[in-house]
Design a protein around this motif. Structure first.
Motif, short mmCIF file in Angstrom:
data_model
loop_
_atom_site.label_atom_id
_atom_site.label_comp_id
_atom_site.label_asym_id
_atom_site.label_seq_id
_atom_site.Cartn_x
_atom_site.Cartn_y
_atom_site.Cartn_z
N GLY A 122 91.92 16.43 90.57
CA GLY A 122 92.68 15.29 91.04
C GLY A 122 92.63 14.07 90.15
N THR A 123 91.69 14.04 89.21
CA THR A 123 91.60 12.91 88.27
C THR A 123 92.65 13.00 87.17
OG1 THR A 123 89.94 14.13 87.01
CG2 THR A 123 89.13 12.58 88.66
N ASN A 173 96.17 12.76 85.94
CA ASN A 173 97.41 12.09 86.38
C ASN A 173 98.61 12.94 85.99
OD1 ASN A 173 99.80 10.32 86.29
ND2 ASN A 173 98.35 8.67 86.73
N GLN A 184 92.62 18.62 94.82
CA GLN A 184 93.27 17.33 94.96
C GLN A 184 92.31 16.28 95.51
OE1 GLN A 184 97.17 17.62 96.73
NE2 GLN A 184 97.71 19.39 95.50
N ARG A 185 91.28 16.01 94.70
CA ARG A 185 90.27 15.00 95.01
C ARG A 185 90.21 14.01 93.86
NH1 ARG A 185 85.58 19.46 96.72
NH2 ARG A 185 86.97 20.70 98.05
N LYS A 186 89.68 12.84 94.13
CA LYS A 186 89.66 11.79 93.11
C LYS A 186 88.42 11.84 92.21
CE LYS A 186 93.60 10.17 94.33
NZ LYS A 186 94.77 10.47 93.47
N THR A 187 87.59 12.84 92.44
CA THR A 187 86.44 13.08 91.57
C THR A 187 86.40 14.57 91.25
OG1 THR A 187 85.04 13.28 93.55
CG2 THR A 187 85.06 11.14 92.43
N LYS A 242 81.99 10.38 95.35
CA LYS A 242 81.81 9.03 94.79
C LYS A 242 80.36 8.57 94.84
CE LYS A 242 86.54 7.50 95.69
NZ LYS A 242 87.43 6.57 96.43
#
Length: 275
Positions: A48-49, A51, A101-104, A109
């Motif tokens: 997910g990181t 873009n 689909q995660r931000k890490t 975090k």
């Protein structure tokens, strides 16, 4: 003669994701091998990181739509693709809403290792081989990079050993010092299973940890590569147990591309790739 076909499986590659020195090496090797006349494919997870708009990822509809089994569950696989700027190379990204689909990437975090990183690795390993089958592209060598790809040599030697796409494929497994201390759940073995895989084939996974994955990769690969000068003691011991098929190709070595170019050629019986 036909070109040698090299498939790279990695969890990171510059410029899309850079967590360690792996990213620069997996960027350098494919381009160098392509410039030396080899045919290249690169697959990695679509974390997910990454873009999608900035990197111009787009879905490959003809490759998407496969379901990958992870234990009792079927997970849909979406394939996306993007080009590496300034290189005539494409990267295929394996995506799934639940897993990537995660931000890490591997930790949340707060720095806690995701409990389902084993499932994410299993999904990627199974999904990568199914994607290559759907491409109809038979690799001479699959170069597996780090722990997230460790199950691929096993799958090649069992489930896929008689598949026309993979029956002559050799597996290279590169071991890095990207260790973690997490212990996975006890159902990692049934989740990792595929057709023609026995419990004994997965015996090294009983430890449910980093070293167990590395043991599986080393057991079933045709060649294992030590990429860091100093590995954790237990990982060093695992590699020494397979010293008959171990080479050193340190990530800092300026001649590393020559090492792998020669290795790929030595692994493949060139008579078999004549047209």
């Amino acid at each position: 003669m036909s070109k040698l076909r090299i498939l790279y499986l990695t969890s990171e590659i510059d410029p899309f994701l850079e967590l360690s020195k792996i990213a620069s090496l997996t960027r350098k090797l494919p381009q160098e091998m392509q410039e030396r006349g080899m045919e290249i494919r690169i697959l990695m997870p679509r974390f997910g990181t990454i873009n999608e708009r900035k990197n111009r990822l787009h879905e490959v509809v003809r490759l998407s739509g496969i379901n990958i089994s992870v234990g009792d569950e079927e997970k849909p696989l979406i394939i996306k693709v993007a080009s590496i700027p300034s290189a005539k190379l494409q990267v295929y990204f394996l995506d799934n809403e639940d897993y990537f689909q995660r931000k890490t990437v591997f930790t949340d975090k707060q720095g806690t290792f995701y409990d389902d990183n084993d499932e994410r690795a299993i999904f990627f390993c199974k999904g990568a081989l199914e994607t290559v089958k759907k491409l109809g592209w038979a690799p001479d060598v699959v170069h597996c990079t780090d722990w997230m790809t460790a199950l691929v040599p096993l799958y090649l030697k069992t489930t896929y050993k008689n598949d026309p796409i993979f029956k002559n494929t050799k597996a290279v497994f590169t071991v890095y010092n990207n260790v973690f201390d997490h212990k996975f759940s006890e159902d990692i073995i049934p989740k990792a299973k595929m057709i023609d895989i026995s419990d004994e084939n997965l015996a090294n996974l009983r430890s449910r940890d980093f070293s167990g994955l590395i043991k599986v990769g080393c057991e079933f690969a045709d060649v294992i590569v030590k990429a860091n000068d100093e590995l954790r003691e237990d990982i060093e011991s695992i590699m020494e147990e397979s010293s008959d098929k171990k080479i050193e190709a340190l990530v800092e070595d300026e001649n590393i591309t020559d090492t792998f170019f020669n290795l790929y050629n030595e692994l493949v019986d060139l008579e078999k790739v004549e047209e």
